[in-house]
Design a protein around this motif. Sequence first.
Motif, PDB file in Angstrom:
ATOM      1  N   HIS A  11       0.809  -1.222   0.000  1.00  0.00           N
ATOM      2  CA  HIS A  11       0.000   0.000   0.000  1.00  0.00           C
ATOM      3  C   HIS A  11       0.845   1.275   0.000  1.00  0.00           C
ATOM      4  N   ARG A  12       2.127   1.180   0.212  1.00  0.00           N
ATOM      5  CA  ARG A  12       3.004   2.360   0.218  1.00  0.00           C
ATOM      6  C   ARG A  12       3.198   2.940  -1.182  1.00  0.00           C
ATOM      7  N   ARG A  13       3.039   2.123  -2.196  1.00  0.00           N
ATOM      8  CA  ARG A  13       3.109   2.570  -3.596  1.00  0.00           C
ATOM      9  C   ARG A  13       4.415   3.301  -3.922  1.00  0.00           C
ATOM     10  N   LEU A  14       5.527   2.799  -3.401  1.00  0.00           N
ATOM     11  CA  LEU A  14       6.823   3.413  -3.690  1.00  0.00           C
ATOM     12  C   LEU A  14       7.156   3.357  -5.172  1.00  0.00           C
ATOM     13  N   GLU A  15       6.586   2.383  -5.868  1.00  0.00           N
ATOM     14  CA  GLU A  15       6.824   2.271  -7.314  1.00  0.00           C
ATOM     15  C   GLU A  15       6.356   3.516  -8.057  1.00  0.00           C
ATOM     16  N   ASP A  16       5.343   4.191  -7.538  1.00  0.00           N
ATOM     17  CA  ASP A  16       4.844   5.401  -8.195  1.00  0.00           C
ATOM     18  C   ASP A  16       5.857   6.540  -8.085  1.00  0.00           C
ATOM     19  N   THR A  17       6.486   6.669  -6.931  1.00  0.00           N
ATOM     20  CA  THR A  17       7.509   7.709  -6.767  1.00  0.00           C
ATOM     21  C   THR A  17       8.745   7.365  -7.580  1.00  0.00           C
ATOM     22  N   ILE A  18       9.093   6.089  -7.639  1.00  0.00           N
ATOM     23  CA  ILE A  18      10.231   5.670  -8.470  1.00  0.00           C
ATOM     24  C   ILE A  18       9.965   6.030  -9.932  1.00  0.00           C
ATOM     25  N   ASP A  19       8.758   5.739 -10.419  1.00  0.00           N
ATOM     26  CA  ASP A  19       8.411   6.125 -11.792  1.00  0.00           C
ATOM     27  C   ASP A  19       8.478   7.636 -11.975  1.00  0.00           C
ATOM     28  N   ALA A  20       8.009   8.389 -10.976  1.00  0.00           N
ATOM     29  CA  ALA A  20       8.041   9.855 -11.061  1.00  0.00           C
ATOM     30  C   ALA A  20       9.476  10.359 -11.146  1.00  0.00           C
ATOM     31  N   VAL A  21      10.371   9.750 -10.388  1.00  0.00           N
ATOM     32  CA  VAL A  21      11.785  10.131 -10.447  1.00  0.00           C
ATOM     33  C   VAL A  21      12.337   9.889 -11.850  1.00  0.00           C
ATOM     34  N   ALA A  22      12.020   8.740 -12.429  1.00  0.00           N
ATOM     35  CA  ALA A  22      12.490   8.453 -13.792  1.00  0.00           C
ATOM     36  C   ALA A  22      11.921   9.456 -14.793  1.00  0.00           C
ATOM     37  N   LEU A  23      10.646   9.768 -14.668  1.00  0.00           N
ATOM     38  CA  LEU A  23      10.031  10.752 -15.563  1.00  0.00           C
ATOM     39  C   LEU A  23      10.754  12.098 -15.477  1.00  0.00           C
ATOM     40  N   LEU A  24      11.009  12.543 -14.262  1.00  0.00           N
ATOM     41  CA  LEU A  24      11.656  13.842 -14.080  1.00  0.00           C
ATOM     42  C   LEU A  24      13.112  13.830 -14.530  1.00  0.00           C
ATOM     43  N   ARG A  25      13.810  12.762 -14.281  1.00  0.00           N
ATOM     44  CA  ARG A  25      15.205  12.674 -14.740  1.00  0.00           C
ATOM     45  C   ARG A  25      15.233  12.722 -16.269  1.00  0.00           C
ATOM     46  N   ASN A  26      14.258  12.068 -16.917  1.00  0.00           N
ATOM     47  CA  ASN A  26      14.189  12.110 -18.385  1.00  0.00           C
ATOM     48  C   ASN A  26      13.858  13.501 -18.898  1.00  0.00           C
ATOM     49  N   GLN A  27      13.260  14.336 -18.049  1.00  0.00           N
ATOM     50  CA  GLN A  27      12.955  15.720 -18.419  1.00  0.00           C
ATOM     51  C   GLN A  27      14.086  16.684 -18.047  1.00  0.00           C
ATOM     52  N   GLY A  28      15.183  16.134 -17.533  1.00  0.00           N
ATOM     53  CA  GLY A  28      16.349  16.952 -17.226  1.00  0.00           C
ATOM     54  C   GLY A  28      16.468  17.416 -15.786  1.00  0.00           C
ATOM     55  N   ALA A  51      14.008  -4.292  -9.272  1.00  0.00           N
ATOM     56  CA  ALA A  51      13.918  -4.620 -10.704  1.00  0.00           C
ATOM     57  C   ALA A  51      13.401  -3.413 -11.487  1.00  0.00           C
ATOM     58  N   GLN A  52      12.438  -2.712 -10.944  1.00  0.00           N
ATOM     59  CA  GLN A  52      11.909  -1.510 -11.585  1.00  0.00           C
ATOM     60  C   GLN A  52      13.009  -0.449 -11.718  1.00  0.00           C
ATOM     61  N   ILE A  53      13.761  -0.248 -10.658  1.00  0.00           N
ATOM     62  CA  ILE A  53      14.862   0.727 -10.661  1.00  0.00           C
ATOM     63  C   ILE A  53      15.897   0.349 -11.713  1.00  0.00           C
ATOM     64  N   ASP A  54      16.232  -0.939 -11.788  1.00  0.00           N
ATOM     65  CA  ASP A  54      17.190  -1.417 -12.798  1.00  0.00           C
ATOM     66  C   ASP A  54      16.648  -1.220 -14.210  1.00  0.00           C
ATOM     67  N   ARG A  55      15.374  -1.552 -14.404  1.00  0.00           N
ATOM     68  CA  ARG A  55      14.757  -1.407 -15.722  1.00  0.00           C
ATOM     69  C   ARG A  55      14.750   0.059 -16.167  1.00  0.00           C
ATOM     70  N   LEU A  56      14.515   0.967 -15.236  1.00  0.00           N
ATOM     71  CA  LEU A  56      14.476   2.395 -15.545  1.00  0.00           C
ATOM     72  C   LEU A  56      15.868   3.033 -15.586  1.00  0.00           C
ATOM     73  N   GLU A  57      16.873   2.250 -15.210  1.00  0.00           N
ATOM     74  CA  GLU A  57      18.272   2.689 -15.204  1.00  0.00           C
ATOM     75  C   GLU A  57      18.479   3.932 -14.342  1.00  0.00           C
ATOM     76  N   ILE A  58      17.915   3.886 -13.127  1.00  0.00           N
ATOM     77  CA  ILE A  58      18.072   5.004 -12.191  1.00  0.00           C
ATOM     78  C   ILE A  58      18.673   4.540 -10.865  1.00  0.00           C
ATOM     79  N   GLY A  59      19.408   3.443 -10.906  1.00  0.00           N
ATOM     80  CA  GLY A  59      19.998   2.877  -9.690  1.00  0.00           C
ATOM     81  C   GLY A  59      20.917   3.830  -8.948  1.00  0.00           C
ATOM     82  N   ASP A  60      21.543   4.745  -9.654  1.00  0.00           N
ATOM     83  CA  ASP A  60      22.427   5.713  -9.003  1.00  0.00           C
ATOM     84  C   ASP A  60      21.655   6.798  -8.271  1.00  0.00           C
TER      85      ASP A  60
END
Length: 184
Positions: A11-28, A51-60
């Motif tokens: 229920h914490r839905r951390l995957e949503d924030t991880i996706d948001a981070v990837a979206l924003l990093r892709n926007q610079g 696995a999501q973090i690895d797939r989005l290549e935002i592990g750093d």
Amino acid sequence: HILSVALLNWHRRLEDTIDAVALLRNQGYDISFTVVGNYMNNIEYYDILRAQIDRLEIGDYVKFIGRVSDRDLIKNYQSHDIFVSASHLQSWGLTVFEAMATGLPSIVSKSSGASHVLADHKNALLVESKNPHAIASAIRVLIDDASLYKKLSGQGRKFVEENISWSRYEREMVSIFEQVVRRA
């Protein structure tokens, strides 16, 4: 620097924030995401997030730091820029108010209990649940709008100081119990 504080539960839905981070990093946007809290209590969910973090290549840019002392928890609140609570159907969410008490502007899912006492764009930003784009948009607004950032920092802290305390909770609970007894 984005922060969430949570035991790993679905229920914490951390995957949503991880996706948001990837979206924003892709926007610079040069952002990172830290999760404080026991991440070993739900290995299956943790593995899915990794696995999501690895797939989005935002592990750093995403780190789980596990349990910390109360002192280090406060340091984390103070050393980050934005707090995100993307929880879905969580009954309350004390960490939102801890973050706000330190002056950390907070983004809160509308399906969490904490959202019911907060006011959108007055003391927090409220976003639709299960919506990484809404989280990314709210983060972007706080990064780009210094006056709103400052307002939410101050008003969030003021809200907690005026409304969230154990003594107030005690008074309200006693009042509820007294009403029940009078009716009985």
